[in-house]
Design an enzyme around this catalytic site. Sequence first.
Site, mmCIF file in Angstrom:
data_model
loop_
_atom_site.group_PDB
_atom_site.id
_atom_site.type_symbol
_atom_site.label_atom_id
_atom_site.label_comp_id
_atom_site.label_asym_id
_atom_site.label_seq_id
_atom_site.Cartn_x
_atom_site.Cartn_y
_atom_site.Cartn_z
ATOM 1 N N LYS A 74 -85.750 -29.816 -108.260
ATOM 2 C CA LYS A 74 -87.062 -29.390 -108.744
ATOM 3 C C LYS A 74 -87.387 -28.005 -108.220
ATOM 4 O O LYS A 74 -87.153 -27.715 -107.048
ATOM 5 C CB LYS A 74 -88.097 -30.403 -108.202
ATOM 6 C CG LYS A 74 -89.521 -30.125 -108.567
ATOM 7 C CD LYS A 74 -89.916 -30.893 -109.809
ATOM 8 C CE LYS A 74 -91.220 -30.396 -110.417
ATOM 9 N NZ LYS A 74 -91.042 -29.116 -111.157
ATOM 10 N N LYS A 98 -89.307 -28.258 -98.829
ATOM 11 C CA LYS A 98 -90.695 -28.563 -99.201
ATOM 12 C C LYS A 98 -90.793 -30.010 -99.648
ATOM 13 O O LYS A 98 -91.653 -30.765 -99.225
ATOM 14 C CB LYS A 98 -91.094 -27.711 -100.418
ATOM 15 C CG LYS A 98 -91.849 -26.482 -100.102
ATOM 16 C CD LYS A 98 -92.297 -25.805 -101.398
ATOM 17 C CE LYS A 98 -91.953 -24.346 -101.304
ATOM 18 N NZ LYS A 98 -92.514 -23.546 -102.395
ATOM 19 N N LYS A 110 -84.219 -23.627 -108.062
ATOM 20 C CA LYS A 110 -85.042 -22.462 -108.396
ATOM 21 C C LYS A 110 -84.363 -21.696 -109.500
ATOM 22 O O LYS A 110 -83.131 -21.701 -109.600
ATOM 23 C CB LYS A 110 -85.190 -21.550 -107.175
ATOM 24 C CG LYS A 110 -86.360 -20.607 -107.271
ATOM 25 C CD LYS A 110 -87.658 -21.361 -107.059
ATOM 26 C CE LYS A 110 -88.841 -20.487 -106.807
ATOM 27 N NZ LYS A 110 -89.874 -21.227 -106.051
ATOM 28 N N THR A 194 -101.359 -25.091 -105.562
ATOM 29 C CA THR A 194 -100.741 -24.430 -104.404
ATOM 30 C C THR A 194 -101.840 -23.868 -103.504
ATOM 31 O O THR A 194 -101.788 -24.004 -102.274
ATOM 32 C CB THR A 194 -99.763 -23.327 -104.861
ATOM 33 O OG1 THR A 194 -98.908 -23.864 -105.866
ATOM 34 C CG2 THR A 194 -98.918 -22.819 -103.704
ATOM 35 N N ASN A 225 -101.824 -16.454 -109.115
ATOM 36 C CA ASN A 225 -102.318 -17.843 -109.147
ATOM 37 C C ASN A 225 -102.563 -18.371 -107.733
ATOM 38 O O ASN A 225 -103.623 -18.926 -107.434
ATOM 39 C CB ASN A 225 -101.293 -18.714 -109.896
ATOM 40 C CG ASN A 225 -101.630 -20.189 -109.796
ATOM 41 O OD1 ASN A 225 -101.442 -20.806 -108.746
ATOM 42 N ND2 ASN A 225 -102.155 -20.757 -110.851
ATOM 43 N N SER A 353 -96.933 -30.995 -109.145
ATOM 44 C CA SER A 353 -95.874 -31.098 -110.159
ATOM 45 C C SER A 353 -95.291 -32.507 -110.159
ATOM 46 O O SER A 353 -94.996 -33.082 -111.207
ATOM 47 C CB SER A 353 -94.748 -30.103 -109.860
ATOM 48 O OG SER A 353 -95.045 -28.843 -110.394
HETATM 49 N N1 GLU Z 1 -92.897 -22.498 -107.863
HETATM 50 C C1 GLU Z 1 -93.614 -23.412 -107.023
HETATM 51 C C2 GLU Z 1 -93.018 -23.403 -105.630
HETATM 52 O O1 GLU Z 1 -92.408 -22.458 -105.211
HETATM 53 C C3 GLU Z 1 -93.747 -24.791 -107.650
HETATM 54 C C4 GLU Z 1 -92.464 -25.485 -107.967
HETATM 55 C C5 GLU Z 1 -92.646 -26.773 -108.758
HETATM 56 O O2 GLU Z 1 -93.775 -27.128 -109.050
HETATM 57 O O3 GLU Z 1 -91.634 -27.396 -109.051
HETATM 58 O O4 GLU Z 1 -93.232 -24.302 -104.863
#
Ligand code: GLU
Length: 420
Positions: A74, A98, A110, A194, A225, A353
């Site tokens: 993810k 995370k 990513k 976030t 954002n 998410s």
């Molecule tokens: N891009 C966000 C992050 O760096 C969210 C990633 C997601 O929701 O999968 O955590």
Amino acid sequence: MASVVTETLDPFQTAQGQVRQAVAALGAPQAVFEYLREPCRVLVCSIPVQMDDGHVRSFIGYRAQHTDVIGPTKGGVRFHPQVTLDEVKALSIWMTFKCALLGLPYGGAKGGVVCDPQELSVHELEQLSRGYIRAISAIIGPERDIPAPDVNTNAKLMGFMLDEFDRLKGQNTPGLITGKPLVLGGSKGRDEATGRGCAVVIREAAQVMGFSLAGATVALQGFGNVGSNTARILSEMGCTVTAVVDAQGGAYNPNGLSIHALQEWTQEHRTVAAFPGSQPLTSEELFALPVDIIVPAALESQITARVARSVKAKLIAEAANGPTTPEGSDVLFARGIRVIPDILASAGGVTVSYFEWVQNLMNYYWPESEVQEKLERMMVDSFHAMAEMADRHAVTFRKAAFMVGIERLSQAMAARGWIA
Ligand code: GLU
């Protein structure tokens, strides 16, 4: 002769070092590091786009999938001119940690596309988003790898990406991607998630450190954002935001900036610079301001050892991924400045998410209050899991956060029979 500090500016090297140190600190088997040192899969693609003037231009895209030991991978997709493969690989590692820290059933991934979104029309951005999803379609899916927004991407682009995948597969797959528009199965509360997660852990840290958020001053680097939502929610919690800097310039007012007015200003001018009633400010000046809290909410490697030496704040909450270099971290630690690490402070987005994906899989949608309540609980619990680990091993929050991750990842590796 003054000693020369070599700065680690490559985020992949930083991420690998963090994993190595957490494995060592816990005395976990070396095999755990071997499984985690590189993403298990990396895809590099060329995305041809027919531009508005008719000519075809190719863009380079990446997708890194770090580990699927806990679940499907993810992570977001960023559009930025400086995206590199090493950066995307590092970001995929951070996503793993995370998710592990928050207890989400995912590994990290990513994506990135090398482009300058400011130079592209809405139509070109749509074609690029669709082309990217076609290029990675063979390795993604709701049970394999689930993309989401990141730097310079948003719900609208997620909608195009979802549509492209659905056309390709001839089916509706809302769980493919998160951060979608609400009407396509997005979750309430995802947009601000976030920022809300970051504000919640700042509140917890302030409590542990014994200071009140009422009247606490805040400076933020980044007003996209994440930065703008963190600023808004912190000001709702009683903080005074005195400074914001973005890629074009900065706005400083020691008496406080109105976040609502600043959001309106940036919508119109695409920058915080020249906000009425404010003084200009650079990033370098922002990090040295006499404020209580600094929130880096932009890109990697901003707080170097040199920048860290100028910091006057008592708390830094890393809403961006990887904003502090390892040398910067050492200086902050030595100077007694507390840091809520990125893998916690920026984890609110992927947490909601996850809620979005769960709602997609059951086709049943929650009210915003439920999303906020669940997010709040998971952020608070993870903060305390990290803080307890930090106390138990007398280590920084950052090291402790990675150690909580390693503990969970190695349990999953053992349960799968990958390690003894
Ligand atoms: N891009 C966000 C992050 O760096 C969210 C990633 C997601 O929701 O999968 O955590």
